[in-house]
Scaffold this active site. Structure first.
Site, PDB file in Angstrom:
ATOM      1  N   GLY A  27       5.511  -7.381   5.154  1.00 38.01           N
ATOM      2  CA  GLY A  27       5.499  -5.960   4.772  1.00 38.01           C
ATOM      3  C   GLY A  27       4.196  -5.640   4.047  1.00 38.01           C
ATOM      4  N   HIS A  28       3.852  -6.488   3.067  1.00 37.16           N
ATOM      5  CA  HIS A  28       2.571  -6.315   2.362  1.00 37.16           C
ATOM      6  C   HIS A  28       1.406  -6.438   3.341  1.00 37.16           C
ATOM      7  CE1 HIS A  28       5.139  -8.105  -1.020  1.00 37.16           C
ATOM      8  NE2 HIS A  28       4.810  -6.922  -1.495  1.00 37.16           N
ATOM      9  N   ASP A 141      10.194   1.300  -0.184  1.00 40.22           N
ATOM     10  CA  ASP A 141      10.488   1.849  -1.507  1.00 40.22           C
ATOM     11  C   ASP A 141      10.313   3.366  -1.407  1.00 40.22           C
ATOM     12  OD1 ASP A 141      10.617  -0.706  -3.402  1.00 40.22           O
ATOM     13  OD2 ASP A 141       9.077  -1.008  -1.894  1.00 40.22           O
TER      14      ASP A 141
HETATM   15  P1  AMP Z   1       6.132  -4.833  -4.161  1.00 36.83           P
HETATM   16  O1  AMP Z   1       5.238  -6.039  -4.197  1.00 36.83           O
HETATM   17  O2  AMP Z   1       7.545  -5.145  -3.787  1.00 36.83           O
HETATM   18  O3  AMP Z   1       6.006  -3.972  -5.394  1.00 36.83           O
HETATM   19  O4  AMP Z   1       5.606  -3.944  -2.965  1.00 36.83           O
HETATM   20  C1  AMP Z   1       4.270  -3.560  -2.862  1.00 36.83           C
HETATM   21  C2  AMP Z   1       4.127  -2.556  -1.754  1.00 36.83           C
HETATM   22  O5  AMP Z   1       4.574  -3.136  -0.528  1.00 36.83           O
HETATM   23  C3  AMP Z   1       4.988  -1.296  -1.983  1.00 36.83           C
HETATM   24  O6  AMP Z   1       4.261  -0.153  -1.563  1.00 36.83           O
HETATM   25  C4  AMP Z   1       6.175  -1.555  -1.114  1.00 36.83           C
HETATM   26  O7  AMP Z   1       6.821  -0.376  -0.671  1.00 36.83           O
HETATM   27  C5  AMP Z   1       5.544  -2.287   0.058  1.00 36.83           C
HETATM   28  N1  AMP Z   1       6.560  -3.070   0.765  1.00 36.83           N
HETATM   29  C6  AMP Z   1       7.453  -3.944   0.246  1.00 36.83           C
HETATM   30  N2  AMP Z   1       8.270  -4.418   1.204  1.00 36.83           N
HETATM   31  C7  AMP Z   1       7.890  -3.814   2.365  1.00 36.83           C
HETATM   32  C8  AMP Z   1       8.353  -3.881   3.724  1.00 36.83           C
HETATM   33  N3  AMP Z   1       9.369  -4.651   4.081  1.00 36.83           N
HETATM   34  N4  AMP Z   1       7.715  -3.121   4.639  1.00 36.83           N
HETATM   35  C9  AMP Z   1       6.680  -2.323   4.293  1.00 36.83           C
HETATM   36  N5  AMP Z   1       6.196  -2.228   3.037  1.00 36.83           N
HETATM   37  C10 AMP Z   1       6.794  -2.959   2.089  1.00 36.83           C
END
Ligand code: AMP
Length: 280
Positions: A27-28, A141
């Site tokens: 995702g990242h 999110d």
């Molecule tokens: P986090 O590290 O969980 O704070 O996420 C960092 C960024 O990655 C945020 O903008 C999240 O929405 C995005 N993100 C997390 N999981 C996913 C996913 N499965 N698909 C797309 N973007 C994601």
């Protein structure tokens, strides 16, 4: 970081920025790839932001692996991996907060009071440090993305916010760093989230627009899993997150569910094809 960003700007370069809390997954990586395509300089931050965790939440346990994250960043063409520490971000005397009001209150804002104040404050700080041309966030999110769009508009921030679709595992589970908490049995149970989104989408497509009926459908699918506890299932306007009783193509279905001790979130636009099955 400020010097690198200013130098890039002075040379007329565009800066892409992907803020994360690390323990990177595909995702990242999709955000990084989009950032690589859009900007001359690609900056990724890793900061497990203490102010967005409530007391008793998983700040201490949040998974961290900087060596692995660095390799993933390198693979995806990241120029700068910015990894500040909490004392740099919140030095003694820190007392200024960014609070987006109404749109931060429902959904995760209701279950996690103060969460979005922590998110908007740290993202505003990161924007001031990195001074990105464009910043990338995941629709995974959904409320966070809506809150950040609101903040950027309300505070006249000079940054484009790009939202990207949720990346899922082959079986539909939305990728999340928190999936690492799940036991194999819980990992199977966690499929009830995406399954419930698919069921609601199918029901809506068959003509059902009553939010009460659609909610029952979602809750029915989730509660078939004995270890699943619903935090919220909500249908809201996709931009304002205001409540609605009748679903239409601008309605987002957002849910938060506890699987054992792990709280997972997922969402979909109810009028959108829920196509992960077709992709695998
Ligand atoms: P986090 O590290 O969980 O704070 O996420 C960092 C960024 O990655 C945020 O903008 C999240 O929405 C995005 N993100 C997390 N999981 C996913 C996913 N499965 N698909 C797309 N973007 C994601």
């Amino acid at each position: 970081m400020k010097e690198r960003a200013s130098a890039a700007r002075a040379e007329g370069k565009s800066v892409s920025f992907v803020p994360t809390m690390g323990f990177l997954h595909d995702g990242h990586a999709s955000l990084m790839r989009a950032g690589r395509r859009r900007g001359d300089l690609l900056v990724v931050s890793i900061f497990v932001n203490p102010t967005q965790f409530g007391a008793g939440e998983d700040f201490g346990a949040y998974p961290r692996d900087l060596a692995r994250d660095s390799a993933i960043a390198l693979d995806n063409g990241v120029d700068v991996l910015f990894v500040p520490n909490a004392r740099e971000m919140y030095p003694a005397g820190f007392q200024t907060w960014v609070n987006v009001e109404d749109i931060s209150l429902p959904l995760c804002g209701a279950s996690r009071p103060g969460h979005f104040r922590g998110v908007t404050t740290v993202v505003a700080k990161l924007f001031n440090i990195v001074r990105p041309t464009v910043a990338f966030f995941g629709e995974k999110d959904y409320q966070q993305l809506a809150v950040i769009r609101r903040m950027v508009a309300d505070l006249d921030m000079d940054v484009e916010v790009a939202g990207l679709p949720t990346v899922r595992e082959a079986d539909g589970l939305a990728m999340s760093s928190r999936n690492a908490y799940l036991s194999p049995a819980e990992r199977t149970s966690a499929l009830c989230l995406s399954r419930s989104l698919a069921a609601a989408t199918a029901l809506y497509r068959s003509g059902e627009v009553s939010v009460r009926r659609l909610c029952e459908e979602v809750e029915g699918v989730i509660l078939r899993e004995p270890c699943a506890v619903i935090d919220y299932v909500e249908f809201r306007h996709g931009d304002t997150l205001e409540e609605t009783e009748q679903a239409d193509d601008r309605t987002v279905l957002a849910l938060a569910v506890r699987i054992g001790k792990t709280r997972l979130i997922d969402n979909t636009m109810i009028g959108r094809d829920f196509t992960w099955k077709e992709r695998c």
